[in-house]
Design an enzyme around this catalytic site. Structure first.
Site, PDB file in Angstrom:
ATOM      1  N   ARG A  18      -2.425   8.676   3.195  1.00 18.84           N
ATOM      2  CA  ARG A  18      -2.889   9.499   4.318  1.00 18.84           C
ATOM      3  C   ARG A  18      -1.800   9.779   5.358  1.00 18.84           C
ATOM      4  NH1 ARG A  18      -8.148   6.230   5.746  1.00 18.84           N
ATOM      5  NH2 ARG A  18      -7.079   4.682   4.459  1.00 18.84           N
ATOM      6  N   GLY A  20       0.807  -1.227   0.000  1.00 17.64           N
ATOM      7  CA  GLY A  20       0.000   0.000   0.000  1.00 17.64           C
ATOM      8  C   GLY A  20       0.835   1.270   0.000  1.00 17.64           C
ATOM      9  N   GLY A  59     -14.918  -5.505   6.930  1.00 22.12           N
ATOM     10  CA  GLY A  59     -15.653  -6.648   6.385  1.00 22.12           C
ATOM     11  C   GLY A  59     -16.384  -7.340   7.531  1.00 22.12           C
TER      12      GLY A  59
HETATM   13  C1  UD1 Z   1      -9.379  -5.351   4.610  1.00 23.55           C
HETATM   14  C2  UD1 Z   1     -10.356  -6.541   4.549  1.00 23.55           C
HETATM   15  C3  UD1 Z   1     -11.550  -6.246   5.461  1.00 23.55           C
HETATM   16  C4  UD1 Z   1     -11.054  -6.011   6.879  1.00 23.55           C
HETATM   17  C5  UD1 Z   1     -10.029  -4.885   6.899  1.00 23.55           C
HETATM   18  C6  UD1 Z   1      -9.400  -4.781   8.265  1.00 23.55           C
HETATM   19  C7  UD1 Z   1     -10.160  -7.481   2.314  1.00 23.55           C
HETATM   20  C8  UD1 Z   1     -10.772  -7.564   0.966  1.00 23.55           C
HETATM   21  N1  UD1 Z   1     -10.787  -6.720   3.182  1.00 23.55           N
HETATM   22  O1  UD1 Z   1     -10.053  -4.231   4.064  1.00 23.55           O
HETATM   23  O2  UD1 Z   1     -12.438  -7.341   5.447  1.00 23.55           O
HETATM   24  O3  UD1 Z   1     -12.136  -5.712   7.732  1.00 23.55           O
HETATM   25  O4  UD1 Z   1      -8.956  -5.144   5.965  1.00 23.55           O
HETATM   26  O5  UD1 Z   1      -8.575  -3.662   8.337  1.00 23.55           O
HETATM   27  O6  UD1 Z   1      -9.147  -8.097   2.551  1.00 23.55           O
HETATM   28  N2  UD1 Z   1      -2.758  -4.461   0.131  1.00 23.55           N
HETATM   29  C9  UD1 Z   1      -1.770  -4.762  -0.765  1.00 23.55           C
HETATM   30  N3  UD1 Z   1      -2.087  -4.867  -2.078  1.00 23.55           N
HETATM   31  C10 UD1 Z   1      -3.359  -4.697  -2.525  1.00 23.55           C
HETATM   32  C11 UD1 Z   1      -4.373  -4.379  -1.599  1.00 23.55           C
HETATM   33  C12 UD1 Z   1      -4.037  -4.292  -0.277  1.00 23.55           C
HETATM   34  O7  UD1 Z   1      -0.616  -4.934  -0.386  1.00 23.55           O
HETATM   35  O8  UD1 Z   1      -3.573  -4.824  -3.743  1.00 23.55           O
HETATM   36  C13 UD1 Z   1      -2.394  -4.350   1.557  1.00 23.55           C
HETATM   37  C14 UD1 Z   1      -2.564  -2.940   2.072  1.00 23.55           C
HETATM   38  O9  UD1 Z   1      -1.340  -2.212   1.984  1.00 23.55           O
HETATM   39  C15 UD1 Z   1      -2.949  -3.163   3.536  1.00 23.55           C
HETATM   40  C16 UD1 Z   1      -3.693  -4.490   3.490  1.00 23.55           C
HETATM   41  O10 UD1 Z   1      -3.301  -5.130   2.295  1.00 23.55           O
HETATM   42  O11 UD1 Z   1      -1.830  -3.325   4.381  1.00 23.55           O
HETATM   43  C17 UD1 Z   1      -5.196  -4.311   3.552  1.00 23.55           C
HETATM   44  O12 UD1 Z   1      -5.653  -3.576   2.461  1.00 23.55           O
HETATM   45  P1  UD1 Z   1      -6.757  -2.458   2.614  1.00 23.55           P
HETATM   46  O13 UD1 Z   1      -6.961  -1.821   1.297  1.00 23.55           O
HETATM   47  O14 UD1 Z   1      -6.442  -1.582   3.762  1.00 23.55           O
HETATM   48  O15 UD1 Z   1      -8.031  -3.338   2.950  1.00 23.55           O
HETATM   49  P2  UD1 Z   1      -9.350  -2.845   3.668  1.00 23.55           P
HETATM   50  O16 UD1 Z   1     -10.235  -2.212   2.672  1.00 23.55           O
HETATM   51  O17 UD1 Z   1      -8.999  -2.098   4.884  1.00 23.55           O
END
Ligand code: UD1
Ligand code: MG
Length: 456
Positions: free
Chosen positions: A18, A14, A144
């Site tokens: 922010r 990510g 979620g």
């Molecule tokens: C995710 C969960 C959600 C949970 C929440 C808790 C999923 C689909 N959803 O949502 O159910 O309640 O976390 O905080 O998993 N990341 C990557 N590559 C990507 C996408 C994300 O490395 O393509 C990493 C982000 O940097 C982060 C983590 O995965 O550290 C979570 O991603 P984020 O987009 O924050 O997921 P949420 O929408 O918060």
């Protein structure tokens, strides 16, 4: 469970916009250590035998940092951020090595506790294919929702895809889960992106596993475990929680903190029983304190070793390489850097000791300065056992004061002093009888003459 192998896949691709930072979000520190390093430590404590770090934004900086906090980790770059399932699959090569357990974790969730991870792994050991770590936040908005049926997890629904009814569920996905290694890649490869955000959701593997007839469960962890950091206010919140935990741990292990909320620890601070820490003390990285020491108020200590029964501060600054031996004393407004203060030696007031040794039982007078730097290089000052350095002396390094050497106050010492010698490094005092009175009278009459001239 201990025999089961485990790969921890830590998602950290990510951008963290922010944080408003030039540095990748997960490298921002809590207790002096990048938040992602806290996640790594928790994974290791939960028995992870392999580490895969999924990086994207700031990949070079991340790799460099990982060399320090997790040199054994493999890094994988997720080129495009297409969702959490897509991110996990960036580590396909590591996952396909055949680990028993795959522990998926987020790099921005630094307070995750090894116990919560171990509990999820235990579910795999008991036969589950997927064990999701759940929690109950004060408000579920944005998380979620975990949809359960007869004690089994049947789906995780992202907020944006929830029905009004599902939005009322308070049990949420902390984000982390344990997946049986033998099923992981197959389940992940089945994940599609037909949802409100058009992303490949890791959470979809719950429904996929259920459809295959596999056992899927949720475990429950405390809110702190799931605290994700998105901005610097949340970073400070996590720091506060971490500090509160650590202070409590210190007190329960026998350390007295008079005002615990004002004492700051680093991730690696070691502090022995019966040490007393007064209010407003800062421990930077690399501090080791034995038992029975006293750290007085307003001291700033980093990279220092403090033996038992030492006395430090108030207002002491111990910098890296400060090594205080048994019963040494470093008092108010003293700075010590890369120097050993041997047993029972005293550096009590307004002093700088850098690149030096102060021998056992030596006494360093107020205002003593080791002049260790000429603008280009650092030089060593060696002060022998039992030496006495008079107040306001400058010791111009390199220089040696022998055992029992005695330095007259106000000296500038540029040449080494043999054992038991007395050294004066200043001009001899000259006293002229009556001269003080004469001067006073001369100055007074001159002032009176000026005043008279101004009035005319
Ligand atoms: C995710 C969960 C959600 C949970 C929440 C808790 C999923 C689909 N959803 O949502 O159910 O309640 O976390 O905080 O998993 N990341 C990557 N590559 C990507 C996408 C994300 O490395 O393509 C990493 C982000 O940097 C982060 C983590 O995965 O550290 C979570 O991603 P984020 O987009 O924050 O997921 P949420 O929408 O918060
Ligand atoms: Mg998030």
């Amino acid at each position: 469970m201990s025999q089961r192998t485990c790969l921890s896949v830590i998602l950290a691709a990510g951008e963290g916009t922010r944080m408003k930072s030039g540095m990748p979000k997960v490298l921002h520190a809590i207790a002096g250590r990048p938040m992602v390093a806290h996640v790594v430590k928790a994974a290791e404590a939960a028995g992870a035998t392999g580490l895969a770090l999924v990086i994207g934004h700031g990949a070079d900086e991340m790799r460099k940092a990982a060399q320090k906090f997790a040199p054994e980790a493999e890094t994988f770059v997720q080129e495009k951020r297409l969702g959490t399932a897509h991110a996990v699959l960036a580590a396909r090569e590591a996952i396909s090595k055949g680990y028993d357990d795959i522990l998926v974790m987020f790099g921005d969730t630094p307070l995750i506790d090894a116990g919560a991870l171990a509990a999820a792994r235990q579910k795999l050991a008991d036969g589950a294919a997927v064990a999701v770590i759940g929690f109950r936040p004060p408000s579920p908005t944005g998380y979620g929702r975990l949809i359960e049926k007869d004690g089994h997890l049947v789906a995780i629904r992202e907020e944006k895809d929830c029905s009004e009814e599902e939005k009322k569920i308070g049990f949420c996905n902390a984000g982390m889960m344990a997946v049986a290694g033998k099923h992981a890649l197959r389940l992940l490869d089945k994940v599609g992106n037909k949802n409100a955000k058009g992303e490949y959701y890791l959470t979809d593997i719950v429904e996929i596993a259920c459809a295959e007839g596999l056992d899927v469960v949720a475990t429950e962890a405390s809110f702190e475990n799931a605290l994700g950091i998105n901005n610097r206010a949340e970073l400070a919140e996590a720091e506060a929680i971490w500090q509160a935990r650590r202070r409590r741990e210190a007190m329960l292990s026998g350390v007295t903190l008079i005002a615990p909320e004002t004492v700051y620890f680093s991730h690696d601070t070691e502090i022995g029983a019966d040490t007393i820490v007064e209010p407003n003390v800062w421990f930077g990285p690399g501090v080791r304190i034995a038992s029975g020491a006293k750290i007085h108020a307003f001291s700033h200590i980093e990279g220092a070793t403090i033996a038992s029964n030492c006395d430090v501060g108030p207002f002491a600054r111990l910098r890296p390489g400060a090594d205080l031996r048994n019963k040494a004393k470093v008092g108010n407004f003293c700075e010590v850097k890369q120097a050993t203060i041997e047993e029972g030696a005293k550096v009590n007031h307004l002093t700088y000791i850098g690149d030096a040794r102060v021998g056992a039982a030596a006494n360093i007078g107020a205002g003593t300065i080791t002049c260790n730097y000429d603008g280009y290089s650092k030089f060593f000052t060696d002060i022998g056992e039992g030496a006495f350095v008079g107040s306001n002396s400058s010791l111009v390094a390199p220089v040696t004061i022998g055992k029992g050497g005695y330095i007259a106050s106000g000296s500038v010492i540029t040449e080494s002093v043999p054992d038991d010698a007395l050294a004066f490094g200043r001009a001899r005092q000259k006293t002229i009888p009556g001269k003080g009175k004469e001067l006073r009278e001369r100055f007074a009459s001159a002032a009176a003459a000026r005043k008279k001239a101004a009035a005319e």
